[in-house]
Design an enzyme around this catalytic site. Structure first.
Site, PDB file in Angstrom:
ATOM      1  N   SER A   7     -23.175  -2.759   5.785  1.00  0.00           N
ATOM      2  CA  SER A   7     -22.182  -3.842   5.654  1.00  0.00           C
ATOM      3  C   SER A   7     -22.162  -4.065   4.086  1.00  0.00           C
ATOM      4  O   SER A   7     -21.403  -4.575   3.574  1.00  0.00           O
ATOM      5  CB  SER A   7     -22.252  -5.000   6.337  1.00  0.00           C
ATOM      6  OG  SER A   7     -23.518  -5.962   6.039  1.00  0.00           O
ATOM      7  N   LYS A  11     -26.260  -1.241  -1.519  1.00  0.00           N
ATOM      8  CA  LYS A  11     -27.096  -0.274  -0.545  1.00  0.00           C
ATOM      9  C   LYS A  11     -26.365   0.935  -0.741  1.00  0.00           C
ATOM     10  O   LYS A  11     -26.883   1.934  -1.001  1.00  0.00           O
ATOM     11  CB  LYS A  11     -27.171  -0.758   0.838  1.00  0.00           C
ATOM     12  CG  LYS A  11     -28.233  -1.738   0.878  1.00  0.00           C
ATOM     13  CD  LYS A  11     -28.692  -1.931   2.380  1.00  0.00           C
ATOM     14  CE  LYS A  11     -29.378  -3.109   2.792  1.00  0.00           C
ATOM     15  NZ  LYS A  11     -29.788  -3.258   4.298  1.00  0.00           N
ATOM     16  N   ASP A  64     -33.089  -1.587   6.587  1.00  0.00           N
ATOM     17  CA  ASP A  64     -33.548  -2.788   6.769  1.00  0.00           C
ATOM     18  C   ASP A  64     -34.653  -3.208   5.567  1.00  0.00           C
ATOM     19  O   ASP A  64     -35.594  -2.594   5.369  1.00  0.00           O
ATOM     20  CB  ASP A  64     -34.157  -3.061   7.934  1.00  0.00           C
ATOM     21  CG  ASP A  64     -34.189  -4.442   8.324  1.00  0.00           C
ATOM     22  OD1 ASP A  64     -33.122  -5.208   8.307  1.00  0.00           O
ATOM     23  OD2 ASP A  64     -35.427  -5.309   8.288  1.00  0.00           O
ATOM     24  N   THR A  65     -34.390  -4.076   4.687  1.00  0.00           N
ATOM     25  CA  THR A  65     -35.001  -4.350   3.496  1.00  0.00           C
ATOM     26  C   THR A  65     -35.402  -6.042   3.621  1.00  0.00           C
ATOM     27  O   THR A  65     -34.732  -6.813   3.899  1.00  0.00           O
ATOM     28  CB  THR A  65     -34.093  -4.188   2.195  1.00  0.00           C
ATOM     29  OG1 THR A  65     -33.962  -2.853   2.106  1.00  0.00           O
ATOM     30  CG2 THR A  65     -34.935  -4.558   0.887  1.00  0.00           C
ATOM     31  N   ASP A 139     -31.843  -8.965  -6.834  1.00  0.00           N
ATOM     32  CA  ASP A 139     -32.146  -8.196  -7.959  1.00  0.00           C
ATOM     33  C   ASP A 139     -32.250  -9.154  -9.362  1.00  0.00           C
ATOM     34  O   ASP A 139     -33.042  -8.781 -10.244  1.00  0.00           O
ATOM     35  CB  ASP A 139     -30.812  -7.103  -8.101  1.00  0.00           C
ATOM     36  CG  ASP A 139     -31.584  -5.722  -7.361  1.00  0.00           C
ATOM     37  OD1 ASP A 139     -32.412  -5.994  -6.597  1.00  0.00           O
ATOM     38  OD2 ASP A 139     -30.858  -4.914  -7.297  1.00  0.00           O
ATOM     39  N   HIS A 164     -38.098   0.137  -3.731  1.00  0.00           N
ATOM     40  CA  HIS A 164     -38.425   0.581  -2.506  1.00  0.00           C
ATOM     41  C   HIS A 164     -37.437   1.478  -1.657  1.00  0.00           C
ATOM     42  O   HIS A 164     -37.825   2.174  -1.033  1.00  0.00           O
ATOM     43  CB  HIS A 164     -38.283  -1.108  -1.927  1.00  0.00           C
ATOM     44  CG  HIS A 164     -36.991  -1.726  -2.467  1.00  0.00           C
ATOM     45  ND1 HIS A 164     -36.972  -2.242  -3.799  1.00  0.00           N
ATOM     46  CD2 HIS A 164     -35.847  -2.310  -2.191  1.00  0.00           C
ATOM     47  CE1 HIS A 164     -35.893  -2.776  -3.906  1.00  0.00           C
ATOM     48  NE2 HIS A 164     -35.242  -2.877  -2.989  1.00  0.00           N
TER      49      HIS A 164
HETATM   50  P1  ITT Z   1     -26.901  -4.380   6.299  1.00  0.00           P
HETATM   51  O1  ITT Z   1     -27.920  -5.123   7.317  1.00  0.00           O
HETATM   52  O2  ITT Z   1     -25.395  -4.528   6.913  1.00  0.00           O
HETATM   53  O3  ITT Z   1     -27.519  -2.989   5.831  1.00  0.00           O
HETATM   54  P2  ITT Z   1     -27.678  -6.607   4.515  1.00  0.00           P
HETATM   55  O4  ITT Z   1     -27.136  -7.037   3.208  1.00  0.00           O
HETATM   56  O5  ITT Z   1     -27.760  -7.681   5.727  1.00  0.00           O
HETATM   57  O6  ITT Z   1     -26.925  -5.433   4.760  1.00  0.00           O
HETATM   58  P3  ITT Z   1     -30.513  -6.584   4.935  1.00  0.00           P
HETATM   59  O7  ITT Z   1     -30.636  -7.680   5.979  1.00  0.00           O
HETATM   60  O8  ITT Z   1     -31.487  -5.328   4.708  1.00  0.00           O
HETATM   61  O9  ITT Z   1     -29.190  -5.997   4.694  1.00  0.00           O
HETATM   62  O10 ITT Z   1     -30.754  -7.465   3.374  1.00  0.00           O
HETATM   63  C1  ITT Z   1     -31.670  -8.532   3.407  1.00  0.00           C
HETATM   64  C2  ITT Z   1     -31.323  -9.355   2.180  1.00  0.00           C
HETATM   65  O11 ITT Z   1     -31.950  -8.871   0.945  1.00  0.00           O
HETATM   66  C3  ITT Z   1     -29.990  -9.301   2.032  1.00  0.00           C
HETATM   67  O12 ITT Z   1     -29.354 -10.913   1.243  1.00  0.00           O
HETATM   68  C4  ITT Z   1     -29.816  -8.226   0.632  1.00  0.00           C
HETATM   69  O13 ITT Z   1     -28.528  -8.636  -0.284  1.00  0.00           O
HETATM   70  C5  ITT Z   1     -31.036  -8.368   0.010  1.00  0.00           C
HETATM   71  N1  ITT Z   1     -31.480  -7.089  -0.471  1.00  0.00           N
HETATM   72  C6  ITT Z   1     -31.440  -5.703   0.111  1.00  0.00           C
HETATM   73  N2  ITT Z   1     -31.766  -4.891  -0.674  1.00  0.00           N
HETATM   74  C7  ITT Z   1     -32.194  -5.412  -1.682  1.00  0.00           C
HETATM   75  C8  ITT Z   1     -32.389  -4.710  -3.211  1.00  0.00           C
HETATM   76  O14 ITT Z   1     -32.429  -3.644  -3.462  1.00  0.00           O
HETATM   77  N3  ITT Z   1     -32.463  -5.890  -4.059  1.00  0.00           N
HETATM   78  C9  ITT Z   1     -32.055  -7.069  -4.012  1.00  0.00           C
HETATM   79  N4  ITT Z   1     -31.894  -7.404  -2.825  1.00  0.00           N
HETATM   80  C10 ITT Z   1     -31.624  -6.786  -1.794  1.00  0.00           C
END
Ligand code: ITT
Length: 182
Positions: A7, A11, A64-65, A139, A164
């Site tokens: 979403s 990303k 998933d981050t 970020d 990452h």
């Molecule tokens: P999807 O699950 O739909 O892919 P999401 O934004 O919910 O989108 P995550 O659960 O993986 O995705 O993200 C966890 C949080 O970390 C979310 O608030 C992101 O904005 C943030 N995040 C993820 N990758 C990041 C990055 O490279 N730099 C900074 N913040 C990041």
């Protein structure tokens, strides 16, 4: 062609940049899916892939981050999304400024039969203040190791080289190329 399910447009932009540079095609399915609660990104990612497999009938991947902050004993970790939406960067700065931290991305890929995961880590620290024009999640408050600016002050290209997500994608793209998947 492979479908990236997320979403999150930030990303998608980062992934699209690396796919394009490697001559790979990408389709974006902009969709939010339910995630289980668990204490590591791999478990969450694998579980989401298994569930999505039941509705998505072509090869797909997800990202998933998590952000793990040392002084908070690893919090928010895999709950990074919830914490970003509730506390936000300003409160994280108040409670964790200067702390070592790392990002972890797990890419989960499903070809319909099997699920593969690829991970990447970026070490760094929480900054003293928000900086940078790229407003992607954490970020603006994350300074990568060896740098004196935040990730939000880097271009997509510069971030992908060290991040990452970039590291996880390098492994994933090598895998796709080795299997002849375009
Ligand atoms: P999807 O699950 O739909 O892919 P999401 O934004 O919910 O989108 P995550 O659960 O993986 O995705 O993200 C966890 C949080 O970390 C979310 O608030 C992101 O904005 C943030 N995040 C993820 N990758 C990041 C990055 O490279 N730099 C900074 N913040 C990041």
């Amino acid at each position: 062609m492979i479908t990236f399910i997320t979403s999150n447009s930030h990303k998608y932009n980062e992934v699209e940049d690396l796919f394009r540079k490697n001559g790979l095609e990408l389709k974006w399915l902009k969709m939010k899916y339910e995630e289980i609660q668990a204490d590591d990104n791999e478990t969450i990612c694998r579980d989401s892939c298994i569930k999505l497999n039941q509705e998505i009938k072509s090869p797909f991947f997800i990202d998933d981050t998590g952000l793990y902050i040392d002084s908070l004993k690893g919090f928010p970790g895999p709950f990074a999304s919830y914490v970003q939406d509730t506390l936000g960067n300003s409160i994280i700065l108040k409670i964790a400024s200067g702390s070592d931290a790392f990002f972890k991305t797990v890419i989960g890929f499903s070809n319909g039969n099997e699920i593969y995961t690829f991970s990447g880590i970026l070490n760094g620290k929480i900054s003293g203040r928000e900086a940078g024009s790229n407003k992607f999640g954490y970020d603006p408050i994350f300074i990568p190791e060896g740098y004196d600016k935040t990730l939000a002050e880097l271009s997509v290209d510069e971030k992908n080289i060290i991040s990452h997500r970039g590291r996880a994608l390098d492994k994933f793209i090598d895998f796709l190329i080795s299997k002849g998947i375009k």
